[in-house]
Design a protein around this motif. Structure first.
Motif, PDB file in Angstrom:
ATOM      1  N   THR A 410      18.452  22.924  61.541  1.00  0.00           N
ATOM      2  CA  THR A 410      19.250  22.432  60.426  1.00  0.00           C
ATOM      3  C   THR A 410      19.050  23.401  59.277  1.00  0.00           C
ATOM      4  O   THR A 410      17.953  23.894  59.052  1.00  0.00           O
ATOM      5  CB  THR A 410      18.917  20.970  60.036  1.00  0.00           C
ATOM      6  OG1 THR A 410      19.453  20.726  58.736  1.00  0.00           O
ATOM      7  CG2 THR A 410      17.431  20.692  60.002  1.00  0.00           C
ATOM      8  N   GLU A 413      21.099  22.713  53.416  1.00  0.00           N
ATOM      9  CA  GLU A 413      20.952  21.636  52.438  1.00  0.00           C
ATOM     10  C   GLU A 413      19.724  20.830  52.843  1.00  0.00           C
ATOM     11  O   GLU A 413      19.317  20.868  53.996  1.00  0.00           O
ATOM     12  CB  GLU A 413      22.117  20.639  52.510  1.00  0.00           C
ATOM     13  CG  GLU A 413      23.483  21.181  52.504  1.00  0.00           C
ATOM     14  CD  GLU A 413      24.389  20.188  53.214  1.00  0.00           C
ATOM     15  OE1 GLU A 413      24.644  19.110  52.652  1.00  0.00           O
ATOM     16  OE2 GLU A 413      24.808  20.475  54.334  1.00  0.00           O
ATOM     17  N   ASP A 436      13.828  23.005  60.383  1.00  0.00           N
ATOM     18  CA  ASP A 436      14.600  22.860  59.151  1.00  0.00           C
ATOM     19  C   ASP A 436      14.329  24.133  58.361  1.00  0.00           C
ATOM     20  O   ASP A 436      13.242  24.316  57.804  1.00  0.00           O
ATOM     21  CB  ASP A 436      14.099  21.611  58.413  1.00  0.00           C
ATOM     22  CG  ASP A 436      14.803  21.374  57.086  1.00  0.00           C
ATOM     23  OD1 ASP A 436      15.490  22.288  56.591  1.00  0.00           O
ATOM     24  OD2 ASP A 436      14.640  20.268  56.528  1.00  0.00           O
ATOM     25  N   TRP A 439      16.398  28.887  53.283  1.00  0.00           N
ATOM     26  CA  TRP A 439      16.594  30.280  52.860  1.00  0.00           C
ATOM     27  C   TRP A 439      17.927  30.407  52.162  1.00  0.00           C
ATOM     28  O   TRP A 439      18.615  29.409  51.965  1.00  0.00           O
ATOM     29  CB  TRP A 439      16.484  31.232  54.060  1.00  0.00           C
ATOM     30  CG  TRP A 439      17.492  31.011  55.152  1.00  0.00           C
ATOM     31  CD1 TRP A 439      17.617  29.904  55.945  1.00  0.00           C
ATOM     32  CD2 TRP A 439      18.521  31.920  55.572  1.00  0.00           C
ATOM     33  NE1 TRP A 439      18.641  30.093  56.841  1.00  0.00           N
ATOM     34  CE2 TRP A 439      19.215  31.306  56.636  1.00  0.00           C
ATOM     35  CE3 TRP A 439      18.902  33.202  55.175  1.00  0.00           C
ATOM     36  CZ2 TRP A 439      20.283  31.923  57.286  1.00  0.00           C
ATOM     37  CZ3 TRP A 439      19.954  33.817  55.834  1.00  0.00           C
ATOM     38  CH2 TRP A 439      20.636  33.178  56.868  1.00  0.00           C
ATOM     39  N   THR A 441      21.446  33.268  50.954  1.00  0.00           N
ATOM     40  CA  THR A 441      22.220  34.486  51.213  1.00  0.00           C
ATOM     41  C   THR A 441      21.419  35.739  50.850  1.00  0.00           C
ATOM     42  O   THR A 441      21.472  36.752  51.542  1.00  0.00           O
ATOM     43  CB  THR A 441      23.510  34.456  50.356  1.00  0.00           C
ATOM     44  OG1 THR A 441      24.207  33.251  50.657  1.00  0.00           O
ATOM     45  CG2 THR A 441      24.397  35.643  50.633  1.00  0.00           C
ATOM     46  N   ASP A 537      15.655  27.174  43.353  1.00  0.00           N
ATOM     47  CA  ASP A 537      15.600  25.867  44.006  1.00  0.00           C
ATOM     48  C   ASP A 537      14.375  25.108  43.504  1.00  0.00           C
ATOM     49  O   ASP A 537      13.304  25.701  43.323  1.00  0.00           O
ATOM     50  CB  ASP A 537      15.456  26.013  45.540  1.00  0.00           C
ATOM     51  CG  ASP A 537      16.797  26.132  46.243  1.00  0.00           C
ATOM     52  OD1 ASP A 537      17.735  25.409  45.851  1.00  0.00           O
ATOM     53  OD2 ASP A 537      16.909  26.937  47.173  1.00  0.00           O
ATOM     54  N   ARG A 552      19.290  23.001  44.032  1.00  0.00           N
ATOM     55  CA  ARG A 552      19.414  24.077  43.051  1.00  0.00           C
ATOM     56  C   ARG A 552      19.008  23.612  41.655  1.00  0.00           C
ATOM     57  O   ARG A 552      19.286  22.491  41.252  1.00  0.00           O
ATOM     58  CB  ARG A 552      20.865  24.555  43.004  1.00  0.00           C
ATOM     59  CG  ARG A 552      21.406  25.051  44.312  1.00  0.00           C
ATOM     60  CD  ARG A 552      20.856  26.368  44.739  1.00  0.00           C
ATOM     61  NE  ARG A 552      21.052  27.428  43.782  1.00  0.00           N
ATOM     62  CZ  ARG A 552      20.914  28.728  44.074  1.00  0.00           C
ATOM     63  NH1 ARG A 552      20.601  29.100  45.321  1.00  0.00           N
ATOM     64  NH2 ARG A 552      21.084  29.649  43.171  1.00  0.00           N
ATOM     65  N   ASN A 558      25.950  22.912  45.828  1.00  0.00           N
ATOM     66  CA  ASN A 558      25.897  23.122  47.268  1.00  0.00           C
ATOM     67  C   ASN A 558      26.830  22.101  47.930  1.00  0.00           C
ATOM     68  O   ASN A 558      26.452  20.958  48.162  1.00  0.00           O
ATOM     69  CB  ASN A 558      24.441  22.920  47.706  1.00  0.00           C
ATOM     70  CG  ASN A 558      24.200  23.447  49.092  1.00  0.00           C
ATOM     71  OD1 ASN A 558      25.114  23.526  49.897  1.00  0.00           O
ATOM     72  ND2 ASN A 558      22.958  23.801  49.375  1.00  0.00           N
ATOM     73  N   ARG A 563      27.776  27.431  48.947  1.00  0.00           N
ATOM     74  CA  ARG A 563      27.479  27.609  47.528  1.00  0.00           C
ATOM     75  C   ARG A 563      28.722  27.830  46.690  1.00  0.00           C
ATOM     76  O   ARG A 563      29.506  28.724  46.967  1.00  0.00           O
ATOM     77  CB  ARG A 563      26.570  28.814  47.368  1.00  0.00           C
ATOM     78  CG  ARG A 563      25.134  28.445  47.438  1.00  0.00           C
ATOM     79  CD  ARG A 563      24.295  29.659  47.648  1.00  0.00           C
ATOM     80  NE  ARG A 563      24.191  30.463  46.451  1.00  0.00           N
ATOM     81  CZ  ARG A 563      23.311  31.445  46.331  1.00  0.00           C
ATOM     82  NH1 ARG A 563      22.494  31.711  47.316  1.00  0.00           N
ATOM     83  NH2 ARG A 563      23.248  32.146  45.233  1.00  0.00           N
TER      84      ARG A 563
HETATM   85  C1  WTA Z   1      20.118  25.355  49.999  1.00  0.00           C
HETATM   86  C2  WTA Z   1      22.245  29.307  53.198  1.00  0.00           C
HETATM   87  C3  WTA Z   1      17.276  22.399  51.675  1.00  0.00           C
HETATM   88  C4  WTA Z   1      19.232  25.804  48.836  1.00  0.00           C
HETATM   89  C5  WTA Z   1      21.258  29.791  54.250  1.00  0.00           C
HETATM   90  C6  WTA Z   1      19.513  27.285  48.752  1.00  0.00           C
HETATM   91  C7  WTA Z   1      18.536  24.313  51.657  1.00  0.00           C
HETATM   92  C8  WTA Z   1      20.953  27.355  49.132  1.00  0.00           C
HETATM   93  C9  WTA Z   1      18.095  24.631  52.972  1.00  0.00           C
HETATM   94  C10 WTA Z   1      21.318  28.692  49.721  1.00  0.00           C
HETATM   95  C11 WTA Z   1      17.206  23.709  53.620  1.00  0.00           C
HETATM   96  C12 WTA Z   1      19.414  26.203  52.258  1.00  0.00           C
HETATM   97  N1  WTA Z   1      16.827  22.624  52.929  1.00  0.00           N
HETATM   98  N2  WTA Z   1      18.122  23.204  51.031  1.00  0.00           N
HETATM   99  N3  WTA Z   1      16.774  23.890  54.856  1.00  0.00           N
HETATM  100  N4  WTA Z   1      18.663  25.811  53.310  1.00  0.00           N
HETATM  101  N5  WTA Z   1      19.364  25.308  51.264  1.00  0.00           N
HETATM  102  O1  WTA Z   1      23.019  31.139  50.026  1.00  0.00           O
HETATM  103  O2  WTA Z   1      19.647  25.144  47.679  1.00  0.00           O
HETATM  104  O3  WTA Z   1      24.580  29.632  51.331  1.00  0.00           O
HETATM  105  O4  WTA Z   1      19.265  27.834  47.483  1.00  0.00           O
HETATM  106  O5  WTA Z   1      22.305  30.227  52.160  1.00  0.00           O
HETATM  107  O6  WTA Z   1      21.144  26.315  50.097  1.00  0.00           O
HETATM  108  O7  WTA Z   1      22.629  28.681  50.210  1.00  0.00           O
HETATM  109  P1  WTA Z   1      23.215  29.968  50.909  1.00  0.00           P
END
Ligand code: WTA
Length: 704
Positions: A410, A413, A436, A439, A441, A537, A552, A558, A563
């Motif tokens: 997963t 989010e 879970d 990370w 972008t 975060d 965030r 999100n 994003r």
């Molecule tokens: C959120 C997606 C909770 C977080 C890979 C981050 C998460 C943003 C998780 C990045 C997770 C990503 N649990 N929140 N496992 N993975 N986020 O850049 O807020 O599209 O800063 O990268 O998604 O979104 P991005």
């Protein structure tokens, strides 16, 4: 000379760091012996090998999973912080690593299995040999027909079809920097990104299936090219892949000398072999635009060697990918998850990677599980939004199909523990281990996750830092918030790692300001220890060291794991002449996690009969400038915005109203009475029971 750094917007009022978070500690779940027995990572010695005393050389282990044209001299060069350089002196080609090197052993094995959305179209497999042929031919076309060479940028606006990875890998073969823009983004959004990257070539498609309809995608290309032109970049050539041979899904006319069907040009390069260009490890591999705290999306620039090493390591040890696995990541390749975990990571490991064109619930809630059964998928990767959607539309559907996952991911989010448990019990049938992965972008690959055979799972928590990643939680003053303190703060990564982006394309200063200014105490320091990476975060760390990500702390929303910048949506609203002010806030949504809600103040001379038309215009402009994913839940016309005495718009108060939360103390506002009238508009005349709201929304205090 000392560099002075503009500070991040100071966080006002309630910040994540000041909030005590209380939730029930969840119980652990353990991987099965069967999973552990076959896992790529079952030796607990990894923790020692990747501990701080072995940093940065520990990352050699990941780089050694790749085939290098020239081995590197320096693992990590810290001479120009925070512009870290990895595997310096090394030469490598990403396309070679994802394709050519597998031919000896796996040429007849499926590299990609494409599942079209219409169920009447059978899945299509591309073997590694076939991928090799296609990548080479298309690389020849890019080189000889488009005149592209290493260092040039190309914008790609394509749906989920195998021609997308073929295009990316053909670029990588030549050292051309690809910039894939999510297919669901509008033509304008694509054009602005093409202009920012200076792309002279746009690669796209006539159409694709979405929810049973064949959409016209070419129309977006025309808008993109026009938008790029207005922004100062002339797209000289547009290449169109075709969804169905001998058909055209688009009605928009071709521009002579600019637009070309790929299938009409490609036969000229039939059977051509293009030698992969050995690229410097530090040469950019791709750009991925993402939303940040200003209106302008930033081009995250990822390096070749470090990125590929990092995603390969993550895919092998955390995704547990073996060449024998059938691996399906349901993300879109237009986002970072798709780049790292549909294309580069799995293909570098010779896996079979599934690409599904369409909507997970089309034509019904069983579709995903039918695909899993038919292809015998054993590793599955998706987002909490998709899980919530599948759970709502077909709670028991997975039980009807005979598939067996060994591993599930997963990402994107926070996942609610009860949704996690459905994923585990019903989707995973109690057999699959779950990771879970937290990370971004900017990061290339995972930052926090459990190691699937070694660490127990805990619903709702991402887990500890990845091997070689040392996360910490800092408060607003830069003090560490200790594990088990029950306090939230800003999660930061103390050290560089190979997957971290190199810079923001064309904007070094913004890279420093955005990610490092907040916590760097000595900007002259050459020690990586002085440059914690600020992830934006909020998080809390439990006594066991597991991180729970709250969401965030900046003005990024999100939505369904994607994003969106509030500033981008606000800028779009302000292009409607009748709109004087706009504010966008996130609202909790049962399926998508968050959705944007828009507040607007109109110009003084606008009368109520015009309101309907203005609302339609605002809606339309958001869809055309950004895309349908940014569609707001509601657009509210308000008489005025709550503001501080210095005139600062208080988005936090609007967010509280939209989410039926307490607004907190409003007496210091310049116009406290406005809050009540807006509240009545938003929540109706009755006083709605106000709550303290979800913890992560409280962390949203920092947006103002
Ligand atoms: C959120 C997606 C909770 C977080 C890979 C981050 C998460 C943003 C998780 C990045 C997770 C990503 N649990 N929140 N496992 N993975 N986020 O850049 O807020 O599209 O800063 O990268 O998604 O979104 P991005």
């Amino acid at each position: 000379m000392a560099r002075t750094l503009p500070k991040q917007n100071a966080v006002v009022e309630t910040s994540a760091a000041q909030i005590a978070v209380h939730w029930r500690e969840e119980e652990y779940y353990y991987p099965s012996a069967k999973f552990v027995g076959q896992s790529n990572l079952s030796d607990p010695d990894i923790n020692e090998r990747f501990s701080e005393k072995n940093f940065p050389e520990c990352f050699r282990e990941y780089a050694d999973l790749l085939s290098w044209d020239k081995y590197w001299d320096t693992t990590l060069d810290t001479s120009d912080p925070p512009f870290w350089k990895w595997f310096v002196g090394g030469k490598i080609n990403a396309s070679y690593n994802c394709v050519d090197r597998h031919l000896d052993k796996y040429k007849n094995k499926a590299a990609i299995i494409f599942v079209p959305e219409p169920e009447s179209e059978a899945p299509v497999s591309l073997t590694y040999r076939e991928l090799y042929v296609r990548v080479n031919e298309f690389a020849a076309l890019l080189r000889d027909f488009c005149g592209l060479k290493s260092g040039d940028r190309v914008t790609i606006h394509m749906p989920m079809i195998p021609e997308l990875p073929v295009t990316m890998l053909a670029c990588a073969r030549l050292g051309v920097i690809h910039s894939v823009v999510f297919g669901g983004f509008s033509g304008e959004a694509c054009g602005l990104r093409a202009a920012d990257s200076g792309s002279k070539v746009l690669i796209t498609m006539d159409g694709y299936y979405r929810n049973g309809k064949l959409l016209d995608h070419k129309a977006a290309a025309d808008i993109a090219i026009e938008t790029a032109k207005q922004a100062g970049t002339v797209v000289e050539k547009a290449l169109f892949w075709r969804r169905h041979a001998d058909q055209n899904a688009s009605t928009s006319p071709f521009v002579e000398g600019r637009d070309f069907w790929v299938d009409e040009i490609l036969p000229r390069y039939s059977g051509e072999i293009v030698p992969p260009v050995p690229m410097d490890a530090e040469a950019p591999l791709f750009l991925m635009y993402t939303s940040g705290s200003t209106g302008k999306p930033k081009g995250c620039q990822h390096r070749t060697g470090g990125y590929l090493a990092y995603v390969t390591g993550c895919s092998k040890y955390i995704q547990d990918i073996h060449p024998e696995d059938v691996y399906w990541c349901m993300a879109d390749i237009g986002w970072i998850t798709g780049h790292s975990f549909i294309v580069y990571g799995p293909l570098a490991l010779a896996a079979t990677s599934v690409i599904y064109e369409g909507v997970p619930t089309y034509p019904d809630a069983g579709r995903v599980w039918r695909i899993a059964e038919r292809l015998d998928v054993n590793i599955f990767h998706t987002s909490p939004t998709a899980i919530r959607m599948l759970r709502k539309s077909g709670h028991d559907e997975p039980t009807k199909y005979n598939y067996h996952f060994k591993h599930m991911t997963t990402v994107g989010e926070p996942i609610e523990p009860e949704v996690w448990r459905w994923y585990y019990e019903t989707v995973g049938k109690g057999e699959a281990v779950i990771v879970d992965t937290w990370w971004q972008t900017e990061n290339g690959g995972f930052l926090c996750t459990t190691k699937p055979a070694l660490d127990p799972m805990k619903p709702g928590s991402a887990g500890p830092g990845m091997p070689g990643i040392y996360p910490t939680i800092l408060d607003e003053m830069g003090e560490e918030v200790h594990a088990g303190s029950g306090k939230a703060g800003n999660i930061c990564i103390r050290n560089p790692w190979p997957g971290i982006m190199q810079t923001i394309w064309g904007d070094r200063d913004r890279f420093v300001t955005q990610y490092y200014a907040k916590y760097c105490k000595d900007t002259n320091s050459k020690n990586w220890q002085d440059w914690p990476y600020f992830a934006a975060d909020g998080a809390v760390q439990a006594v066991d060291g597991y991180f729970r990500i709250l969401g965030r702390v900046d003005d990024v929303i999100n939505v369904a794991g994607h994003r969106l910048g509030t500033k981008e949506i606000e800028s779009a609203c302000l292009t409607v002449p009748e709109v004087a002010e706009a504010a966008v806030v996130p609202v909790v949504d049962e399926i998508k996690g968050r959705v944007p809600e828009v507040y607007i103040v109109l110009q003084p001379d606008i009368l109520p009969p015009q309101h309907q038309e203005i609302l339609a215009k605002v809606n339309h402009v958001i869809e055309t400038m950004i895309g349908k994913i940014a569609r707001p839940r509601r657009i509210l016309i308000v008489p005025d915005m709550p503001k501080t005495r210095s005139g600062k718009l208080m988005r936090r108060i609007l967010a509280a109203l939209s989410n039926n939360m307490n607004t907190g103390d409003i007496t210091t506002l310049a116009n406290p009475d406005v809050v009540e009238s807006v509240r009545v508009m938003v929540q109706g005349k009755e006083v709605v029971a106000l709550t303290d709201g979800p913890e992560d929304l409280k962390a949203f205090g920092s947006v103002d």
